[in-house]
Structure formats: C-alpha cells, structure tokens
Motif scaffolding. Sequence first.
Motif, mmCIF file in Angstrom:
data_model
loop_
_atom_site.group_PDB
_atom_site.id
_atom_site.type_symbol
_atom_site.label_atom_id
_atom_site.label_comp_id
_atom_site.label_asym_id
_atom_site.label_seq_id
_atom_site.Cartn_x
_atom_site.Cartn_y
_atom_site.Cartn_z
ATOM 1 N N VAL A 141 84.598 -60.052 -57.800
ATOM 2 C CA VAL A 141 85.460 -58.681 -57.438
ATOM 3 C C VAL A 141 85.547 -58.529 -56.188
ATOM 4 C CG1 VAL A 141 85.020 -56.118 -57.818
ATOM 5 C CG2 VAL A 141 84.337 -57.618 -59.887
ATOM 6 N N VAL A 142 84.655 -58.750 -54.962
ATOM 7 C CA VAL A 142 84.902 -58.726 -53.709
ATOM 8 C C VAL A 142 85.732 -59.535 -53.241
ATOM 9 C CG1 VAL A 142 83.404 -59.117 -51.553
ATOM 10 C CG2 VAL A 142 82.411 -57.832 -53.515
ATOM 11 N N ALA A 143 86.089 -60.906 -53.698
ATOM 12 C CA ALA A 143 87.066 -61.787 -53.169
ATOM 13 C C ALA A 143 88.254 -61.291 -53.847
ATOM 14 C CB ALA A 143 86.669 -63.259 -53.951
ATOM 15 N N ALA A 144 88.379 -60.769 -55.061
ATOM 16 C CA ALA A 144 89.744 -60.384 -55.675
ATOM 17 C C ALA A 144 90.215 -59.328 -54.670
ATOM 18 C CB ALA A 144 89.538 -59.875 -57.202
ATOM 19 N N VAL A 145 89.258 -58.371 -54.176
ATOM 20 C CA VAL A 145 89.876 -57.455 -53.277
ATOM 21 C C VAL A 145 90.131 -57.823 -51.984
ATOM 22 C CG1 VAL A 145 89.226 -55.164 -52.375
ATOM 23 C CG2 VAL A 145 88.603 -55.438 -54.808
ATOM 24 N N THR A 146 89.235 -58.674 -51.189
ATOM 25 C CA THR A 146 89.399 -58.970 -49.758
ATOM 26 C C THR A 146 90.475 -60.046 -49.451
ATOM 27 O OG1 THR A 146 87.653 -60.777 -50.259
ATOM 28 C CG2 THR A 146 86.780 -58.622 -49.304
ATOM 29 N N VAL A 147 90.616 -60.973 -50.529
ATOM 30 C CA VAL A 147 91.733 -62.106 -50.387
ATOM 31 C C VAL A 147 93.192 -61.357 -50.324
ATOM 32 C CG1 VAL A 147 93.137 -63.990 -51.484
ATOM 33 C CG2 VAL A 147 90.428 -63.963 -51.546
ATOM 34 N N PRO A 148 93.764 -60.442 -51.353
ATOM 35 C CA PRO A 148 94.931 -59.773 -51.040
ATOM 36 C C PRO A 148 95.018 -59.022 -49.607
ATOM 37 C CG PRO A 148 94.213 -59.725 -53.098
ATOM 38 C CD PRO A 148 93.183 -60.055 -52.626
ATOM 39 N N ALA A 149 93.880 -58.394 -49.468
ATOM 40 C CA ALA A 149 93.782 -57.643 -48.242
ATOM 41 C C ALA A 149 93.851 -58.504 -46.943
ATOM 42 C CB ALA A 149 92.510 -56.823 -48.179
ATOM 43 N N ALA A 150 93.075 -59.677 -47.104
ATOM 44 C CA ALA A 150 93.378 -60.564 -45.827
ATOM 45 C C ALA A 150 94.766 -61.218 -45.745
ATOM 46 C CB ALA A 150 92.161 -61.701 -46.230
ATOM 47 N N MET A 151 95.274 -61.532 -46.887
ATOM 48 C CA MET A 151 96.695 -62.049 -46.772
ATOM 49 C C MET A 151 97.525 -60.841 -45.935
ATOM 50 S SD MET A 151 97.253 -63.552 -50.636
ATOM 51 C CE MET A 151 99.047 -64.115 -50.219
ATOM 52 N N MET A 152 97.542 -59.926 -46.415
ATOM 53 C CA MET A 152 98.395 -58.619 -45.854
ATOM 54 C C MET A 152 98.071 -58.595 -44.364
ATOM 55 S SD MET A 152 98.194 -55.761 -48.870
ATOM 56 C CE MET A 152 99.257 -54.590 -47.857
#
Length: 339
Positions: A75-86
């Motif tokens: 869940v943390v990865a699913a949230v942080t990866v899109p945020a990191a991409m942006m």
Amino acid sequence: MIAQLLAAVPVAVACSVPVALLGALLLHRMRLRSITAAVIVLALVPVLAALAGVIGVSGFMYTPQLAGAVVVCAVVAAVTVPAAMMLGRGIARDVMWLHEAREAERAAEAARRQLVAWISHDLRTPLAGIRAMSEGLADGVISDADDVAEYARRIRRETVRLAGMVEDLFQLSRITSGAMRLTFSAVPLHDVVSEAVAAEAVAANRKGVVVRADGGCVWPVVRGSDPELARVVRNLLSNAIRHTPPAGTVVVAADVQDGRARLRVDDECGGIADADLERVFDVAFRGGSARTPGEEAGGGLGLAIARGLVEAHGGGIRVVNHGPGCRFEVDLPLAARPD
C-alpha cells in the motif's frame, strides 16, 4: 518481550542494510540520468529495506504478521511511487527550465558584450570624423567658404547617423525590457507601405535602386500600431535598399494567407548563406560585411528591432532566399471585421 526485540534488531539490520546499499548504488549510477527514476528509487528503497528487515526477522517463514507487513508495504509503495513520479517530473521540469534560463542568460550576456563591442566600434568612426573636422574648423586650418560648408555638411551627416544609432539602441532597449506599450487599432497596410516607400525613396534614388509597392495586391487591414508598423516596413526597406546593387529593384507586396496578413519585401541582394539565415535578426549581425560601416550603415539593429516590433504585434517574421535575392515575410493579425 524486550529481549526478543533486542535479538531481532541485528537480524533486521543485516537484512535491511544490503537493500539500502543497493538502493544507494542505483541512485549513484542514476544521478546523471533520469531524475524521475532516481526519485522513484529513493522512495522505494526505505519501503523495500523495511520489508527485507521484516522478512529477516520472520525467519523467512510465512506468518500472519509477515503477510500484514507485505500488505502495508505494498500500500505504501502504491502511494509513494505515483507521488515520486509526479515529484520527479516536476523536478525535471524545474531543472530543465533552470538550464534553459542559464543558457538564455549566457546567450544574452554574450549578445550584450558583442553589441557593446560593435556599437563602440561604430560610434568611434563617426565621432573621430566629427572631432577631426571640428578641430580643423576651430583651428582655422579650413578657411575657404566652400570647404567650411562641406565640413559642416559632413558633420551634420555624421551627427544624423549617430542620432539614428542612439535611437535604435533606445528602441531595442524598450523592446527587450518589455517597457513598450502599443495602442492597437485597424491599420490599412497599404497606407503604411506607401508612406514607407516614399520615405525611403531618397536613399533608393541616391543608390540607383528602384523601390515600389506591388500595384496588383489586395492590401489587407491589420490590427496593429501605426508608428511601429511603419518602423518595421522602413527597416525592412532600408535593409533591402542597402544590400541591393545599383539598378536593382525592391518590391513590397501583401496578401492574406490562413487568416493572417502577409507582407513581403523582395530584394536583389544575391541571397544569404544558409548558415546565416537563422542569424539575420540577431542584434548587430551583418553577415560577412566589413566591420567599418559605410555612410548608410547603422548599428546592425534594424532587423532586430523589426523582429521585436512584429512579435509585439503577435506576428512573426522570417527570411528566405528567393529569386535573385531574399524575401522577408511578415505575418500579422487581421483587424476584426465590423459587425
């Protein structure tokens, strides 16, 4: 309980540290590549390191606690990866913008130094002539009435040249600083061209160049500022006359293409080298001509001013080799039709 926790710490550290080191190695290798990918790795490394520590503590055996930790990490990865991409894309855009801004600043500084050097050279020539002639008159070396009158005419001519160069510098300064404010109205392009042709006829006749407006055109009405458009046309005509040999012809024409007014100035200059076509509108650019200007030469600012004024009207300007010479094309917005 505390003893179990203390015993698990070395295991968790032993499993997490290799993952963290691997992430650091990846970040080191990606530091000069994709910023977005580097930010994603930076966001994932702590999650993966924590997961590795949990797996190590569980003894690499399936337990409900391990399943819960995996779900939480996912869940943390699913949230942080899109945020990191942006975030990475935003940083990349900012870095690119800063790079372009620095390049533009360097180019502007180089152009400023070049302009100062060229203008200083061009100002030195007429000033030296004025000084020499005025000293001759003041010392009484020139006493014949005809010679005095000739010297006075030369001083006046050089003074007019200097005043024109200073005016060009002032106009260019207003354009580049954004201080120019235009008052737009419906401007008949034929009137602007007629006045410019009449004004430049003296210089054209003195050189033996024919300058005329194409009588077969349907002249559009454009949205613009009359004085500035007149300056654009006069600068283009002056440039065309200067580079057209005696007995040559300069023709001004216009039409409407794709809902825009199109003004054309054709000369017989012999063409421009392909490498110089993109630099024609640069400040103080004169191609391969000598650095010592002739009587009619200015500071090399006319075309740069024309480009700035055209762009201030929401238009565009370009030059192409055409026939025996060059064609300068200006596109401008049409005036709105009355209801």
